[in-house]
Scaffold this active site. Structure first.
Site, PDB file in Angstrom:
ATOM      1  N   ARG A 182      68.743 -13.696  10.140  1.00  0.00           N
ATOM      2  CA  ARG A 182      69.085 -13.763   8.708  1.00  0.00           C
ATOM      3  C   ARG A 182      68.497 -12.580   7.947  1.00  0.00           C
ATOM      4  O   ARG A 182      67.370 -12.165   8.172  1.00  0.00           O
ATOM      5  CB  ARG A 182      68.540 -15.061   8.105  1.00  0.00           C
ATOM      6  CG  ARG A 182      68.646 -15.068   6.565  1.00  0.00           C
ATOM      7  CD  ARG A 182      68.286 -16.372   5.926  1.00  0.00           C
ATOM      8  NE  ARG A 182      67.165 -17.012   6.563  1.00  0.00           N
ATOM      9  CZ  ARG A 182      66.921 -18.316   6.496  1.00  0.00           C
ATOM     10  NH1 ARG A 182      67.721 -19.090   5.805  1.00  0.00           N
ATOM     11  NH2 ARG A 182      65.888 -18.828   7.105  1.00  0.00           N
ATOM     12  N   ARG A 184      62.897 -12.742   5.868  1.00  0.00           N
ATOM     13  CA  ARG A 184      61.874 -13.700   5.412  1.00  0.00           C
ATOM     14  C   ARG A 184      60.682 -13.734   6.354  1.00  0.00           C
ATOM     15  O   ARG A 184      60.833 -13.680   7.567  1.00  0.00           O
ATOM     16  CB  ARG A 184      62.507 -15.094   5.289  1.00  0.00           C
ATOM     17  CG  ARG A 184      62.929 -15.404   3.869  1.00  0.00           C
ATOM     18  CD  ARG A 184      63.783 -16.637   3.777  1.00  0.00           C
ATOM     19  NE  ARG A 184      63.207 -17.818   4.386  1.00  0.00           N
ATOM     20  CZ  ARG A 184      63.784 -19.030   4.342  1.00  0.00           C
ATOM     21  NH1 ARG A 184      64.939 -19.174   3.730  1.00  0.00           N
ATOM     22  NH2 ARG A 184      63.210 -20.063   4.897  1.00  0.00           N
ATOM     23  N   ARG A 201      62.162 -33.387   1.338  1.00  0.00           N
ATOM     24  CA  ARG A 201      62.060 -33.250   2.785  1.00  0.00           C
ATOM     25  C   ARG A 201      60.902 -34.028   3.370  1.00  0.00           C
ATOM     26  O   ARG A 201      60.490 -33.767   4.497  1.00  0.00           O
ATOM     27  CB  ARG A 201      62.083 -31.805   3.239  1.00  0.00           C
ATOM     28  CG  ARG A 201      60.977 -30.939   2.862  1.00  0.00           C
ATOM     29  CD  ARG A 201      61.475 -29.551   2.638  1.00  0.00           C
ATOM     30  NE  ARG A 201      61.501 -28.631   3.724  1.00  0.00           N
ATOM     31  CZ  ARG A 201      62.267 -27.535   3.692  1.00  0.00           C
ATOM     32  NH1 ARG A 201      63.096 -27.313   2.699  1.00  0.00           N
ATOM     33  NH2 ARG A 201      62.213 -26.680   4.647  1.00  0.00           N
ATOM     34  N   LYS A 230      72.186 -24.562   4.596  1.00  0.00           N
ATOM     35  CA  LYS A 230      72.083 -25.208   3.275  1.00  0.00           C
ATOM     36  C   LYS A 230      72.309 -24.175   2.156  1.00  0.00           C
ATOM     37  O   LYS A 230      73.093 -24.398   1.243  1.00  0.00           O
ATOM     38  CB  LYS A 230      70.707 -25.887   3.105  1.00  0.00           C
ATOM     39  CG  LYS A 230      70.410 -26.939   4.165  1.00  0.00           C
ATOM     40  CD  LYS A 230      69.066 -27.605   3.939  1.00  0.00           C
ATOM     41  CE  LYS A 230      67.867 -26.694   4.110  1.00  0.00           C
ATOM     42  NZ  LYS A 230      67.664 -26.208   5.496  1.00  0.00           N
ATOM     43  N   ARG A 232      58.840 -24.911  12.041  1.00  0.00           N
ATOM     44  CA  ARG A 232      59.720 -25.478  11.007  1.00  0.00           C
ATOM     45  C   ARG A 232      60.654 -26.533  11.598  1.00  0.00           C
ATOM     46  O   ARG A 232      60.905 -27.560  10.968  1.00  0.00           O
ATOM     47  CB  ARG A 232      60.519 -24.355  10.321  1.00  0.00           C
ATOM     48  CG  ARG A 232      59.650 -23.534   9.374  1.00  0.00           C
ATOM     49  CD  ARG A 232      60.230 -22.167   9.084  1.00  0.00           C
ATOM     50  NE  ARG A 232      61.539 -22.222   8.466  1.00  0.00           N
ATOM     51  CZ  ARG A 232      62.408 -21.202   8.452  1.00  0.00           C
ATOM     52  NH1 ARG A 232      62.086 -20.058   9.043  1.00  0.00           N
ATOM     53  NH2 ARG A 232      63.557 -21.309   7.843  1.00  0.00           N
TER      54      ARG A 232
END
Ligand code: AP5
Ligand code: MG
Length: 209
Positions: A127, A155, A88, A13, A166
Site C-alpha cells: 500500500r 505507513r 474494534r 475499508k 495487527r
C-alpha cells in the site's frame, strides 16, 4: 445512513469507504486516519498513540472512544456517518451503542468485509497513500500514476512484523464484535476478494437489500 465498516487490516475499508461516501453523502470517519493525523501534529493524543500504532497494537479504549464519540456528535454527522476502524473491541461497541441510545438514533448496518489472512500481508506491505489527496494505492493492485510516486507515503505499520500483530489483534480483539452485531440483526457479510469495483457493488447490494 449510520454504518460501520469492519474488517481485518488491509481488507479494503478505506478504499471502499471513500467510494461509498460519494453515494451516501455522509462523512467518512476513520479512527486510524484521525490517530495518524494526531501523530503527525504531535498532539498529546498522537504522542500517546504512536508507540501502539507502530507496533500494530490497539490504542487503549478510553483514548479512542473519547475521540470518536466527540467526532460523531458533530453537526455534520446528524444525518449519518460511516465509521471505518471503530469499534474494534467490545467495550468500544458498547460505548457507541450507549452514545447512540442517548442521542435516540440507531445504527443501520455493520458491513463486514471478509478477506482471508493469507492475502492481508501483501495488501498492506504494497500500500502507498497520497498525502495530498488521501487516495489509497497499491503497487500491484491499484498502481499510482508515475508522476506522483515520489510523494507517496508508506505507513509505518505496513511492515510484515506489524501486520502480523495487527492480524492477530483483529482475531483476538475485533472479531468478538461480530456476534454482537449479528445478534442485533444488522450484520452484513461481504466477500472482499476481487476487483474493488466488484466489492463496492456487493456492499451496495447488501445495503439496499
Ligand atoms: P487503521 O488505519 O484502521 O488500520 P487497519 O484496520 O489495520 O486497516 P487498514 O487501514 O490497514 O486497511 P483497510 O481495510 O483500510 O484497507 P485499504 O483500503 O487501505 O488502524 C491503524 C492503527 O490505528 C491500528 O493498528 C491501531 O493501532 C490504531 N487504531 C485505529 N482504530 C482503532 C480503534 N478503534 N481502537 C484502537 N486502536 C485503533 O486497502 C489496503 C491495500 O489493499 C491498499 O493498498 C489497497 O489499494 C489494496 N486493496 C483494497 N481493496 C483491494 C482489492 N479488492 N483487491 C486488491 N487490493 C485491494
Ligand atoms: Mg484503512
Amino acid at each position: 445512513m449510520r454504518m460501520i465498516l469492519v474488517g481485518p487490516p488491509g481488507a479494503g475499508k478505506g478504499t471502499q469507504a471513500s467510494r461509498l461516501v460519494e453515494t451516501y453523502r455522509i462523512p467518512h470517519i476513520s479512527s486510524g486516519d484521525m490517530l495518524r493525523a494526531a501523530v503527525k501534529e504531535g498532539t498529546k493524543l498522537g504522542i500517546e498513540a504512536d508507540g501502539f500504532m507502530k507496533a500494530g497494537k490497539l490504542v487503549p479504549d478510553d483514548v479512542v472512544i473519547g475521540m470518536i464519540l466527540e467526532r460523531v456528535a458533530k453537526q455534520d454527522c446528524a444525518a449519518g456517518f460511516m465509521l471505518d476502524g471503530f469499534p474494534r473491541t467490545r467495550p468500544q461497541a458498547v460505548a457507541l451503542d450507549q452514545a447512540m441510545h442517548a442521542a435516540k438514533v440507531d445504527l443501520d448496518a455493520v458491513v463486514l468485509i471478509e478477506v482471508p489472512d493469507a492475502l492481508l500481508e501483501e495488501r498492506a506491505v504494497g500500500r502507498r497513500t497520497d498525502p495530498e489527496t488521501g487516495t489509497i494505492y497499491h503497487l500491484k493492485y491499484n498502481p499510482p500514476p508515475a508522476a506522483i510516486v515520489s510523494r507517496l507515503v508508506h505507513r509505518k505499520d505496513d511492515t510484515v512484523e506489524a501486520v502480523t500483530t495487527r492480524v492477530q489483534k483483529y482475531h483476538s480483539e475485533t472479531a468478538p464484535i461480530i456476534p454482537y452485531y449479528l445478534e442485533k440483526g444488522i450484520l452484513k457479510r461481504v466477500d472482499g476478494v476481487g476487483d474493488p469495483n466488484t466489492v463496492t457493488e456487493r456492499i451496495t447490494a447488501v445495503l439496499n437489500s
